[in-house]
Design a protein around this motif. Structure first.
Motif, PDB file in Angstrom:
ATOM      1  N   ARG A   1      16.093  40.178  -7.806  1.00 52.82           N
ATOM      2  CA  ARG A   1      17.533  39.989  -7.678  1.00 52.82           C
ATOM      3  C   ARG A   1      18.178  41.290  -7.208  1.00 52.82           C
ATOM      4  NH1 ARG A   1      20.391  36.094 -10.213  1.00 52.82           N
ATOM      5  NH2 ARG A   1      22.006  37.619 -10.744  1.00 52.82           N
ATOM      6  N   LEU A   2      19.274  41.176  -6.435  1.00 52.52           N
ATOM      7  CA  LEU A   2      20.032  42.337  -5.963  1.00 52.52           C
ATOM      8  C   LEU A   2      21.462  42.223  -6.461  1.00 52.52           C
ATOM      9  CD1 LEU A   2      18.840  42.634  -2.251  1.00 52.52           C
ATOM     10  CD2 LEU A   2      17.917  43.774  -4.268  1.00 52.52           C
ATOM     11  N   SER A   3      21.971  43.313  -7.016  1.00 55.24           N
ATOM     12  CA  SER A   3      23.338  43.317  -7.543  1.00 55.24           C
ATOM     13  C   SER A   3      24.069  44.537  -7.026  1.00 55.24           C
ATOM     14  CB  SER A   3      23.318  43.337  -9.081  1.00 55.24           C
ATOM     15  OG  SER A   3      24.631  43.431  -9.599  1.00 55.24           O
ATOM     16  N   MET A   4      25.343  44.363  -6.609  1.00 56.47           N
ATOM     17  CA  MET A   4      26.158  45.498  -6.171  1.00 56.47           C
ATOM     18  C   MET A   4      26.829  46.123  -7.388  1.00 56.47           C
ATOM     19  SD  MET A   4      29.392  45.818  -3.532  1.00 56.47           S
ATOM     20  CE  MET A   4      28.427  45.747  -2.036  1.00 56.47           C
ATOM     21  N   ASP A   5      26.510  47.389  -7.625  1.00 54.60           N
ATOM     22  CA  ASP A   5      27.064  48.113  -8.765  1.00 54.60           C
ATOM     23  C   ASP A   5      28.404  48.739  -8.401  1.00 54.60           C
ATOM     24  OD1 ASP A   5      27.144  49.075 -11.316  1.00 54.60           O
ATOM     25  OD2 ASP A   5      25.825  50.780 -10.959  1.00 54.60           O
ATOM     26  N   ASP A   6      29.252  48.908  -9.403  1.00 56.27           N
ATOM     27  CA  ASP A   6      30.575  49.553  -9.235  1.00 56.27           C
ATOM     28  C   ASP A   6      31.401  48.856  -8.172  1.00 56.27           C
ATOM     29  OD1 ASP A   6      29.738  51.398 -11.099  1.00 56.27           O
ATOM     30  OD2 ASP A   6      29.004  52.804  -9.592  1.00 56.27           O
ATOM     31  N   PHE A   7      31.380  47.519  -8.160  1.00 59.87           N
ATOM     32  CA  PHE A   7      32.118  46.786  -7.132  1.00 59.87           C
ATOM     33  C   PHE A   7      33.626  47.057  -7.256  1.00 59.87           C
ATOM     34  CE2 PHE A   7      34.536  43.113  -5.666  1.00 59.87           C
ATOM     35  CZ  PHE A   7      34.055  43.015  -4.372  1.00 59.87           C
TER      36      PHE A   7
ATOM     37  N   ILE B   1      27.501  40.764  -8.667  1.00 64.71           N
ATOM     38  CA  ILE B   1      28.300  41.978  -8.585  1.00 64.71           C
ATOM     39  C   ILE B   1      28.669  42.424  -9.984  1.00 64.71           C
ATOM     40  CG2 ILE B   1      29.271  41.495  -6.309  1.00 64.71           C
ATOM     41  CD1 ILE B   1      31.773  40.449  -7.658  1.00 64.71           C
ATOM     42  N   LYS B   2      28.849  43.735 -10.141  1.00 64.99           N
ATOM     43  CA  LYS B   2      29.296  44.285 -11.421  1.00 64.99           C
ATOM     44  C   LYS B   2      30.657  44.924 -11.186  1.00 64.99           C
ATOM     45  CE  LYS B   2      26.361  45.965 -14.347  1.00 64.99           C
ATOM     46  NZ  LYS B   2      25.394  46.840 -15.038  1.00 64.99           N
ATOM     47  N   ILE B   3      31.686  44.396 -11.840  1.00 63.95           N
ATOM     48  CA  ILE B   3      33.044  44.918 -11.684  1.00 63.95           C
ATOM     49  C   ILE B   3      33.103  46.304 -12.315  1.00 63.95           C
ATOM     50  CG2 ILE B   3      35.481  44.510 -12.122  1.00 63.95           C
ATOM     51  CD1 ILE B   3      34.866  41.578 -12.471  1.00 63.95           C
ATOM     52  N   ASP B   4      33.589  47.277 -11.561  1.00 61.83           N
ATOM     53  CA  ASP B   4      33.620  48.652 -12.053  1.00 61.83           C
ATOM     54  C   ASP B   4      34.480  48.763 -13.315  1.00 61.83           C
ATOM     55  OD1 ASP B   4      32.959  51.542 -11.415  1.00 61.83           O
ATOM     56  OD2 ASP B   4      35.135  51.635 -11.633  1.00 61.83           O
ATOM     57  N   ARG B   5      34.059  49.648 -14.225  1.00 61.05           N
ATOM     58  CA  ARG B   5      34.741  49.781 -15.517  1.00 61.05           C
ATOM     59  C   ARG B   5      36.187  50.237 -15.366  1.00 61.05           C
ATOM     60  NH1 ARG B   5      31.876  51.976 -19.015  1.00 61.05           N
ATOM     61  NH2 ARG B   5      29.880  51.846 -17.904  1.00 61.05           N
ATOM     62  N   SER B   6      36.532  50.878 -14.241  1.00 63.77           N
ATOM     63  CA  SER B   6      37.923  51.315 -14.064  1.00 63.77           C
ATOM     64  C   SER B   6      38.877  50.126 -14.012  1.00 63.77           C
ATOM     65  CB  SER B   6      38.038  52.149 -12.783  1.00 63.77           C
ATOM     66  OG  SER B   6      37.676  51.380 -11.653  1.00 63.77           O
ATOM     67  N   PHE B   7      38.417  48.978 -13.483  1.00 71.17           N
ATOM     68  CA  PHE B   7      39.260  47.785 -13.447  1.00 71.17           C
ATOM     69  C   PHE B   7      39.360  47.150 -14.835  1.00 71.17           C
ATOM     70  CE2 PHE B   7      39.924  47.599  -8.979  1.00 71.17           C
ATOM     71  CZ  PHE B   7      38.778  48.128  -8.413  1.00 71.17           C
TER      72      PHE B   7
ATOM     73  N   THR C   1      26.859  35.917  -9.330  1.00 70.01           N
ATOM     74  CA  THR C   1      27.043  36.134 -10.762  1.00 70.01           C
ATOM     75  C   THR C   1      27.914  37.376 -10.950  1.00 70.01           C
ATOM     76  OG1 THR C   1      24.887  35.174 -11.246  1.00 70.01           O
ATOM     77  CG2 THR C   1      25.882  36.541 -12.950  1.00 70.01           C
ATOM     78  N   VAL C   2      29.008  37.233 -11.694  1.00 65.02           N
ATOM     79  CA  VAL C   2      29.960  38.330 -11.865  1.00 65.02           C
ATOM     80  C   VAL C   2      29.805  38.904 -13.270  1.00 65.02           C
ATOM     81  CG1 VAL C   2      32.370  39.031 -11.776  1.00 65.02           C
ATOM     82  CG2 VAL C   2      31.536  37.195 -10.285  1.00 65.02           C
ATOM     83  N   THR C   3      29.587  40.227 -13.348  1.00 64.84           N
ATOM     84  CA  THR C   3      29.432  40.922 -14.625  1.00 64.84           C
ATOM     85  C   THR C   3      30.536  41.947 -14.764  1.00 64.84           C
ATOM     86  OG1 THR C   3      27.039  40.661 -14.525  1.00 64.84           O
ATOM     87  CG2 THR C   3      27.898  42.321 -16.040  1.00 64.84           C
ATOM     88  N   ALA C   4      31.207  41.935 -15.925  1.00 66.41           N
ATOM     89  CA  ALA C   4      32.233  42.947 -16.225  1.00 66.41           C
ATOM     90  C   ALA C   4      31.594  44.020 -17.078  1.00 66.41           C
ATOM     91  CB  ALA C   4      33.408  42.299 -16.946  1.00 66.41           C
ATOM     92  N   GLU C   5      31.548  45.263 -16.585  1.00 67.71           N
ATOM     93  CA  GLU C   5      30.965  46.342 -17.373  1.00 67.71           C
ATOM     94  C   GLU C   5      32.075  47.238 -17.914  1.00 67.71           C
ATOM     95  OE1 GLU C   5      28.443  48.769 -15.003  1.00 67.71           O
ATOM     96  OE2 GLU C   5      29.872  48.976 -13.350  1.00 67.71           O
TER      97      GLU C   5
END
Length: 850
Positions: free
Chosen positions: A746-752, A770-776, A803-807
């Motif tokens: 699997r490939l995921s874009m970090d700090d989107f 994608i991983k939503i950047d923690r600043s958001f 797949t959307v991940t909130a970090e």
């Protein structure tokens, strides 16, 4: 040798007087023509200015209406072609979802200015109505004047192509834009006879027209129903194949006519003044022509010419009068220089040759048969090419009277240029033409020996190019040399003639700035250099980009020798590169300590893998709704023997710079996959990849080797990639990612969200999530705009089947918001901190038992 005197012309001044009168008459005609042309040009430009102003304002009005319609159309398409809208409005309308939760509710009035929102069933019966942001029982066909059924039919046809339909109708006698689209779950759904329509109504009220008027300077903007055939311009006619026509009208400034009214009287007054001046000049010109006739008769006398040297000689011969005005040039002069002899006879020799006129007189007096010392001089030929010459001179006497000077000129350009070229090569870089190390050392020593003060310091800027090695590796050394030449030109454009620019070799440059008085002046120069070097370079159809890092040392503040300044500049340069590149840093004594510390840390890191000092920790990732563990992110730590536990920020940049990142990455991948084998088969393991790993061709082979050695299922391994990978080389990155996807990982874009073109990458690259950047996430519970932004990212990810991940979840409120916005997965300290492999395994087992 003497010559017979030339005959004296007749004493008739009439021809010259007639010529003067003819010239004056021609001059008057030219002046009149110029004034006429100026007047006509002014009139033409003024009328053209008004015409362009009308066209410009009409284009502005069209853009304003088009921008507003595009904005409303995008909102309508998002809401209509939305599976949630279909789910909550099909059959019966879920009012809490639609109005109270504001999915299709009052915010459309407050945010987009929509005066009416309707949901109409397939039989054109209004099922849901919002007027001016409030729920209403008014039927759409009663509120909107026009054939709404035709618009709905068009919307049904357009929906098959993911498009909407719109037309112009009237609402309460006011023009309005009515947009419609079918509410359907996805593009494959084609049973339109069972679907309802979503209709947006944007009434062109005076208030909205006032906003457009102020934004685009459209004075007196009005909207009228129907076509107005004889309406004055500027105007804009709006007409669709459905609905009515709308005509917009406003006032034009007529700047051209205003200019014409001001300048035509001034031009007329100037013409009167010029006519008076020409009349006065006429009398003076006739008088001057008569005086010229008399002077011409007096100046016609015989001249004496002599030749002491043969015309066959390689040098050319010259003669002057006592005032050094040329009286003769041999034919050899034209052959060697390309300049006509007649053009120079009568002109000063000093205009032809650059020399000291006083020294010429002295050299002529002391010249004799046994002693002829030449004078060095310069001249330019017919092609403006500079020649270096030797000038020989002697006096010319007739009896006891000095008649002038005579001599020869010998061209020694080739000898001078050859000597200068040899001297140049010994002090300059052959590729760029800049000063070399030898020239730099001499220059610095000379300037430092002159003495420097705080009022007139010397700043040495050490430059090293960023991203130059990949250009050499990808395009070859020929392209690399061209890039170095372009960079040298860019540096020269930013510096002054008094500065010295040198190339030490490779991609290292030095600038010695002598006109910078303060640190602020040096900072401005550095910023200008960074901006100029960062400009794309076009070579053989390819755009390549490099950056630069700059280290600055100053004399007398930091050192007083060339060796010290170069060393301190290099130390400051390293500091700039360590802080992120494309930066500049001034030397500080503390930098020496940091360099020693870095060297020690680098030596320790080279032994760390062999000593098994690195550790892995795992931060769990949860299903946002069910709170069950779906994966974990592998994070590396260094258990340093003297510095305790170090975070990645302390050693990853150094590992990337020294090349140790590849060995470290292999270890992290192997250990992460081995640990994942002891978890539930449904739990993923995520590993971050360094952008540098995409610059080598062995990344796919390394990942495949880890999967084969550990035996992990490829679909359980997720590789997190930052956007900088695509920015470096988009084409190569896409090829590499497709090969990785072929392995099954699997490939995921970090700090989107932190990059400037992430959406384009999501559509073009094979990402799974994608991983939503923690600043958001930090701003999620602080403002409505923060929540709207996160909601937009989640919706966009779902639209692309990602797949959307909130970090970065750190509070219960943030988790609640993420769940409410239908985010898929969540990760953060609130849900679970990074823990050791053993503790994470226990957490997974406890979750499974529960």
């Amino acid at each position: 040798m003497t010559h017979d005197p030339a005959p004296i012309p007749s004493n008739d001044a009439a021809p010259y007087t007639a010529m003067a009168r003819l010239a004056l008459c021609s001059f008057v005609y030219v002046i009149c023509a110029l004034f006429l042309m100026a007047g006509l040009t002014l009139i033409y430009l003024s009328l053209s200015l008004d015409a362009r102003e009308v066209l410009h304002s009409e284009a502005d009005a069209a853009r304003a209406l088009e921008s507003r319609q595009d904005k409303i159309g995008k909102v309508l398409a998002d809401n209509a072609f939305w599976i949630d809208a279909f789910s909550y409005t099909y059959g019966s309308i879920n009012m809490p979802w639609a109005f109270e939760r504001d999915n299709i509710g009052p915010s459309l009035f407050s945010t987009y200015g929509l005066d009416g929102v309707f949901i109409i069933d397939p039989n054109a019966v209004t099922r849901y109505s919002i007027i001016d942001g409030e729920l209403s029982d008014i039927d759409a066909s009663e509120w909107i004047t026009g054939d709404l059924a035709i618009l709905l039919a068009k919307a049904r046809r357009e929906s098959a192509e993911n498009e909407i339909a719109y037309a112009y109708f009237s609402v309460r006698g006011t023009p309005a834009v009515v947009s419609a689209a079918v509410i359907r779950p996805d593009s494959s759904y084609d049973q339109f006879d069972q679907l309802s329509y979503l209709v947006y109504v944007d009434v062109l009220t005076d208030t909205k027209l006032m906003v457009i008027q102020e934004a685009f300077d459209l004075h007196g903007l009005k909207a009228n129903l129907g076509n107005i055939p004889d309406a004055r311009r500027p105007q804009l006619r709006l007409q669709e194949d459905v609905g009515e026509a709308v005509t917009l009208q406003w006032e034009s400034e007529a700047l051209g006519r205003s200019i014409l009214n001001k300048f035509l009287p001034m031009l007329f007054l100037l013409g009167v003044l010029v006519a008076m001046l020409v009349k006065s000049l006429r009398r003076r010109i006739i008088h001057a022509s008569e005086m010229i006739e008399a002077a011409q008769r007096a100046l016609q006398i015989s001249e004496q010419r002599f030749k002491n040297v043969s015309e066959a000689a390689s040098d050319w011969i010259w003669e002057t009068d006592p005032d050094q005005n040329l009286t003769y040039l041999s034919e050899r002069f034209t052959q060697l220089t390309g300049l006509p002899c007649n053009d120079w006879v009568g002109r000063p020799l000093s205009e032809l040759l650059t020399y000291n006129t006083t020294k010429l007189v002295s050299a002529a007096k002391h010249c004799n048969a046994t002693r002829r010392k030449p004078m060095l001089c310069e001249m330019r030929d017919t092609n403006d090419r500079l020649h270096y010459c030797q000038l020989f001179v002697r006096e010319a006497w007739v009896g006891d009277q000095l008649q002038g000077y005579q001599g020869t000129v010998c061209d020694i350009t080739q000898e001078v240029e050859a000597k200068a070229h040899i001297e140049y090569l010994s002090h300059h870089d052959t590729l760029t033409g800049l000063a070399n190390r030898r020239h730099l050392d001499h220059y610095l020593n000379d300037r430092l020996n002159q003495g420097l003060t705080g009022d007139r310091p010397l700043f040495l800027l050490a430059l090293d190019l960023d991203r130059f090695k990949p250009i050499n590796d990808t395009f070859g050394h020929t392209t690399g040399d061209l890039v170095l030449q372009e960079v040298a030109n860019a540096i020269s454009r930013c510096t002054r003639d008094t500065d010295l620019v040198a190339r030490l070799g490779g991609d290292e440059f030095i600038v010695v700035a002598t006109d910078c008085r303060t640190y602020e002046d040096a900072e401005r120069l550095c910023q200008q250099l960074i901006e100029e070097i960062n400009q794309p370079i076009r070579i053989d159809g390819n755009d390549v980009s490099v950056g630069t890092s700059i280290g600055i040392a100053a004399a007398p503040y930091h050192g007083l020798t060339a060796e010290d300044l170069l060393r301190y500049g290099d130390i400051a340069l390293y500091e700039a590169k360590s802080n992120g590149r494309n930066l500049f840093r001034f030397y500080e004594p503390v930098m020496n300590e940091r360099i020693m510390e870095r060297r020690q840390l680098e030596m320790d890191m080279r032994q760390a893998l062999r000593r098994r000092e690195f550790r892995l920790v795992f931060q769990p990732r949860y299903n946002a709704t069910t709170q069950k563990i779906v994966g974990a992110e592998a994070l590396v730590r260094w258990q340093h023997p003297t510095r305790d536990l170090l975070s990645p920020a302390c050693f990853i940049p150094l590992a990337e710079e020294t090349g140790l990142i590849f060995e470290l990455s292999d270890w992290v991948l192997h250990e992460a996959c081995l640990n994942a084998l002891s978890w539930n088969d449904n739990v993923l393991v995520s590993v971050n990849l360094s952008p540098l790993e995409f610059q080598r061709n062995d990344l796919v082979d390394r990942i495949a080797a880890v999967i084969e050695r550990t035996g992990i299922a490829p679909q359980r391994l997720e590789l997190e990639i930052t956007e900088s990978v695509m920015l470096e080389d988009a084409t190569s990155a896409l090829t590499m990612m497709n090969k990785l996807k072929a392995l099954g990982v699997r490939l995921s874009m970090d700090d989107f969200g932190t990059g400037y073109s992430s959406l384009g990458y999501l559509r073009s690259y094979p990402f799974d999530g994608i991983k939503i950047d923690r600043s958001f996430i930090m701003g999620l519970d602080q403002s409505q705009s923060g929540e709207a932004l996160v909601n937009a990212i989640i919706s966009m990810g779902h639209a692309l089947a990602l797949t959307v991940t909130a970090e970065g979840i750190e509070t219960a409120e943030q988790l609640g918001k993420v769940v409410e916005l239908a985010c898929d997965q969540a990760q953060g300290f609130y849900l679970g901190r990074p823990v050791s492999p053993m503790l994470f395994r226990q957490v997974v087992e406890e979750v499974e038992l529960s």
